[in-house]
Design a protein around this motif. Structure first.
Motif, PDB file in Angstrom:
ATOM      1  N   LEU A 262      24.374  68.147  50.320  1.00  0.00           N
ATOM      2  CA  LEU A 262      25.284  67.286  51.096  1.00  0.00           C
ATOM      3  C   LEU A 262      26.482  68.252  51.621  1.00  0.00           C
ATOM      4  N   ILE A 263      27.150  68.662  50.833  1.00  0.00           N
ATOM      5  CA  ILE A 263      28.711  69.134  51.040  1.00  0.00           C
ATOM      6  C   ILE A 263      28.379  70.281  52.024  1.00  0.00           C
ATOM      7  N   PRO A 264      27.426  71.160  51.836  1.00  0.00           N
ATOM      8  CA  PRO A 264      27.390  72.464  52.833  1.00  0.00           C
ATOM      9  C   PRO A 264      26.980  71.842  54.012  1.00  0.00           C
ATOM     10  N   CYS A 265      26.199  70.934  54.157  1.00  0.00           N
ATOM     11  CA  CYS A 265      25.524  70.251  55.367  1.00  0.00           C
ATOM     12  C   CYS A 265      26.469  69.716  56.445  1.00  0.00           C
ATOM     13  N   ILE A 266      27.648  69.080  55.675  1.00  0.00           N
ATOM     14  CA  ILE A 266      28.853  68.216  56.375  1.00  0.00           C
ATOM     15  C   ILE A 266      29.908  69.304  56.475  1.00  0.00           C
ATOM     16  N   SER A 267      30.001  70.342  55.785  1.00  0.00           N
ATOM     17  CA  SER A 267      31.062  71.341  56.071  1.00  0.00           C
ATOM     18  C   SER A 267      30.923  72.176  57.208  1.00  0.00           C
ATOM     19  N   LYS A 268      31.994  72.554  57.632  1.00  0.00           N
ATOM     20  CA  LYS A 268      31.982  73.652  58.993  1.00  0.00           C
ATOM     21  C   LYS A 268      31.422  74.916  58.854  1.00  0.00           C
ATOM     22  N   LYS A 269      31.702  75.575  57.726  1.00  0.00           N
ATOM     23  CA  LYS A 269      31.022  76.637  57.382  1.00  0.00           C
ATOM     24  C   LYS A 269      29.677  76.860  56.433  1.00  0.00           C
ATOM     25  N   LYS A 270      29.168  75.666  56.102  1.00  0.00           N
ATOM     26  CA  LYS A 270      27.957  75.271  55.319  1.00  0.00           C
ATOM     27  C   LYS A 270      28.276  75.995  53.985  1.00  0.00           C
ATOM     28  N   ASP A 284      22.350  85.006  57.467  1.00  0.00           N
ATOM     29  CA  ASP A 284      20.904  85.351  57.909  1.00  0.00           C
ATOM     30  C   ASP A 284      21.022  86.877  58.010  1.00  0.00           C
ATOM     31  N   GLY A 285      19.744  87.298  58.056  1.00  0.00           N
ATOM     32  CA  GLY A 285      19.820  88.755  58.132  1.00  0.00           C
ATOM     33  C   GLY A 285      20.511  89.502  59.221  1.00  0.00           C
ATOM     34  N   LYS A 286      20.752  88.679  60.515  1.00  0.00           N
ATOM     35  CA  LYS A 286      21.534  88.923  61.494  1.00  0.00           C
ATOM     36  C   LYS A 286      22.998  88.854  61.424  1.00  0.00           C
ATOM     37  N   GLY A 287      23.509  88.447  60.358  1.00  0.00           N
ATOM     38  CA  GLY A 287      25.023  88.054  59.957  1.00  0.00           C
ATOM     39  C   GLY A 287      25.248  86.752  60.590  1.00  0.00           C
ATOM     40  N   ASN A 288      24.417  85.988  61.153  1.00  0.00           N
ATOM     41  CA  ASN A 288      24.843  84.611  61.669  1.00  0.00           C
ATOM     42  C   ASN A 288      24.585  83.518  60.530  1.00  0.00           C
ATOM     43  N   VAL A 289      25.152  82.189  60.906  1.00  0.00           N
ATOM     44  CA  VAL A 289      25.020  81.292  59.913  1.00  0.00           C
ATOM     45  C   VAL A 289      23.657  80.681  59.853  1.00  0.00           C
ATOM     46  N   PRO A 290      22.946  80.888  58.688  1.00  0.00           N
ATOM     47  CA  PRO A 290      21.296  80.585  58.560  1.00  0.00           C
ATOM     48  C   PRO A 290      21.269  79.179  59.017  1.00  0.00           C
ATOM     49  N   ARG A 291      19.775  79.092  59.288  1.00  0.00           N
ATOM     50  CA  ARG A 291      19.177  78.029  59.714  1.00  0.00           C
ATOM     51  C   ARG A 291      19.362  76.860  58.646  1.00  0.00           C
ATOM     52  N   LEU A 292      19.378  75.589  58.971  1.00  0.00           N
ATOM     53  CA  LEU A 292      19.824  74.547  57.899  1.00  0.00           C
ATOM     54  C   LEU A 292      18.773  74.522  56.990  1.00  0.00           C
ATOM     55  N   SER A 293      17.475  74.689  57.464  1.00  0.00           N
ATOM     56  CA  SER A 293      16.262  74.615  56.234  1.00  0.00           C
ATOM     57  C   SER A 293      16.492  75.640  55.424  1.00  0.00           C
ATOM     58  N   GLY A 294      16.747  76.948  55.727  1.00  0.00           N
ATOM     59  CA  GLY A 294      16.989  77.928  54.985  1.00  0.00           C
ATOM     60  C   GLY A 294      18.143  77.944  54.005  1.00  0.00           C
ATOM     61  N   MET A 295      19.236  77.431  54.460  1.00  0.00           N
ATOM     62  CA  MET A 295      20.314  77.125  53.517  1.00  0.00           C
ATOM     63  C   MET A 295      19.999  76.115  52.565  1.00  0.00           C
ATOM     64  N   ILE A 296      19.347  75.115  52.875  1.00  0.00           N
ATOM     65  CA  ILE A 296      19.042  73.928  52.003  1.00  0.00           C
ATOM     66  C   ILE A 296      18.045  74.683  51.002  1.00  0.00           C
ATOM     67  N   MET A 297      16.999  75.171  51.422  1.00  0.00           N
ATOM     68  CA  MET A 297      15.928  75.926  50.327  1.00  0.00           C
ATOM     69  C   MET A 297      16.660  76.824  49.512  1.00  0.00           C
ATOM     70  N   GLU A 351      16.669  85.669  48.436  1.00  0.00           N
ATOM     71  CA  GLU A 351      17.487  85.871  49.725  1.00  0.00           C
ATOM     72  C   GLU A 351      16.565  86.393  50.675  1.00  0.00           C
ATOM     73  N   LYS A 352      15.826  87.268  50.662  1.00  0.00           N
ATOM     74  CA  LYS A 352      15.054  87.812  51.653  1.00  0.00           C
ATOM     75  C   LYS A 352      13.802  86.915  52.112  1.00  0.00           C
ATOM     76  N   PHE A 353      13.487  86.205  50.966  1.00  0.00           N
ATOM     77  CA  PHE A 353      12.572  85.063  51.173  1.00  0.00           C
ATOM     78  C   PHE A 353      13.087  84.091  51.990  1.00  0.00           C
ATOM     79  N   PHE A 354      14.207  83.337  51.830  1.00  0.00           N
ATOM     80  CA  PHE A 354      14.896  82.347  52.752  1.00  0.00           C
ATOM     81  C   PHE A 354      15.560  82.968  53.748  1.00  0.00           C
ATOM     82  N   ASP A 355      15.708  84.188  54.025  1.00  0.00           N
ATOM     83  CA  ASP A 355      16.532  84.920  54.943  1.00  0.00           C
ATOM     84  C   ASP A 355      17.930  84.213  54.789  1.00  0.00           C
TER      85      ASP A 355
END
Length: 362
Positions: A262-270, A284-297, A351-355
């Protein structure tokens, strides 16, 4: 010798307790400021703390009771400089042209008491020159002030905690302690190559998030999980009026979800609280904020293996489930170890599995 050993032992014990309490805050500060743990600098800081506290204890301990000091005759200070020289010549039996008297003289209290006072502040001179970049004059002045603090503490009865002085304030101690600091200043020059050099610590702000940094982040998050868990337990206990293991497990899982999801989902920087404090972020692998599903997993995976499985074991009564969780934790640790050995570095295979890669937030 117990007059020296006991204060040293007490000083080291207190110092280690302070170092223990300060370790995590210092670690967090250095990771945030320098991006790394400064090993040599921390060794120097820790050793300096041990020395200063132990040296102070040696001038102060053992402490008598206040009642005992009240019944004690006031101790008279010595205001005569270099009285220790006269005392040594009168009491040690030293005769400069008779070698047979030297060993006995150097073993007499009139000599080794002065020698210990020199050794007491010798390390202070080493620290001032090597690590605080002080010159000879500054070192001598600071050594004098340190000794003056010791003597003033004795003279005032530990700053008027006691009705009067119970130790022997001595102007000779000011002289000898200052001399010890000066000797330490010159000793630092001789020992320079042997002493740790904090300048060799590499202060690098890189993207790499070390294992220690990750563990401290998880420790902080675990503390927050337990805080939320205890608050929920209080609320449920007040409402239900009874305690059950099943409810405890559910409450703990809810606490984990709040902190890790919950806290990462509502925070600005996840980020979780621990990641924010340690300046870590998922990318993620490109240096961007990862997908929400990847972050949750990713967070659920970490929360389970390094938090839930360890803590929930103590809440479960079923032996088979406990064995299963213990084997699962051991399996995770074994997989991490084997893959890391194969790759010749710590490898966070999930980490590689969830990107989703844990990076330092530079």
């Amino acid at each position: 010798m117990s007059v020296y050993i006991n204060p040293i032992a007490n000083g080291i014990t207190v110092s280690l307790m302070i170092i223990y309490l300060a370790f995590i805050p210092v670690l967090i500060y250095q990771y945030r400021k320098n991006g790394t743990f400064l090993v040599r600098k921390n060794i120097v800081l820790a050793s300096f703390a041990v020395y200063m506290i132990t040296a102070f204890f040696m001038t102060l301990l053992p402490l008598p009771s206040i009642e005992a000091v009240k019944n004690m005759a006031p101790v008279r200070a010595n205001y005569h400089p270099f009285l220790f020289v006269k005392t040594f010549l009168n009491e040690s039996g030293f005769i400069w042209n008779e070698m047979g008297t030297w060993f006995r003289a150097f073993c007499s209290p009139s000599f080794y008491t002065v020698a210990f006072n020199v050794l007491l502040t010798l390390p202070f001179g080493v620290y001032l020159r090597k690590y605080f970049n002080k010159g000879l004059f500054q070192t001598a002045v600071l050594g004098f002030l340190l000794s003056f603090f010791y003597e003033a503490t004795q003279y005032t009865g530990v700053w008027w905690i006691y009705p009067h002085a119970f130790r022997y304030p001595d102007v000779d101690d000011l002289i000898v302690n200052t001399l010890g600091t000066v000797v330490g200043f010159y000793a630092a020059g001789l020992l320079d190559k042997l002493l740790p050099d904090p300048m060799k610590d590499k202060s690098l702000k890189t993207e790499y998030a070390s294992l220690l940094r990750r563990l401290i982040s998880l420790l902080i998050d675990s503390i927050f999980v337990n805080i939320v868990y205890e608050l929920l337990r209080v609320v449920v206990l007040l409402a239900a009026g009874k305690k059950e293991n099943t409810i405890d497990i559910v409450l703990y899982l809810i606490s984990v979800v709040i902190i890790f999801i919950l806290i990462p989902c509502i925070s600005k920087k996840k980020r979780t609280f621990g990641m924010t404090i340690l300046k870590l972020a998922l990318r993620d692998g490109k240096g961007n904020v990862p997908r929400l599903s990847g972050m949750i997993m990713h967070n659920l995976f970490i929360a389970f293996w390094l938090n839930v499985a360890v803590n929930i074991i103590g809440m479960i009564d079923n032996a088979w489930i406990i064995i299963f969780l213990q084997l699962a934790v051991l399996g995770f640790a074994a997989a991490l170890l084997i893959i890391s050995i194969k790759n010749k570095r710590v490898t966070y295979f999930w980490e590689k599995f969830f990107d989703t890669y844990m990076k330092a937030d530079i």
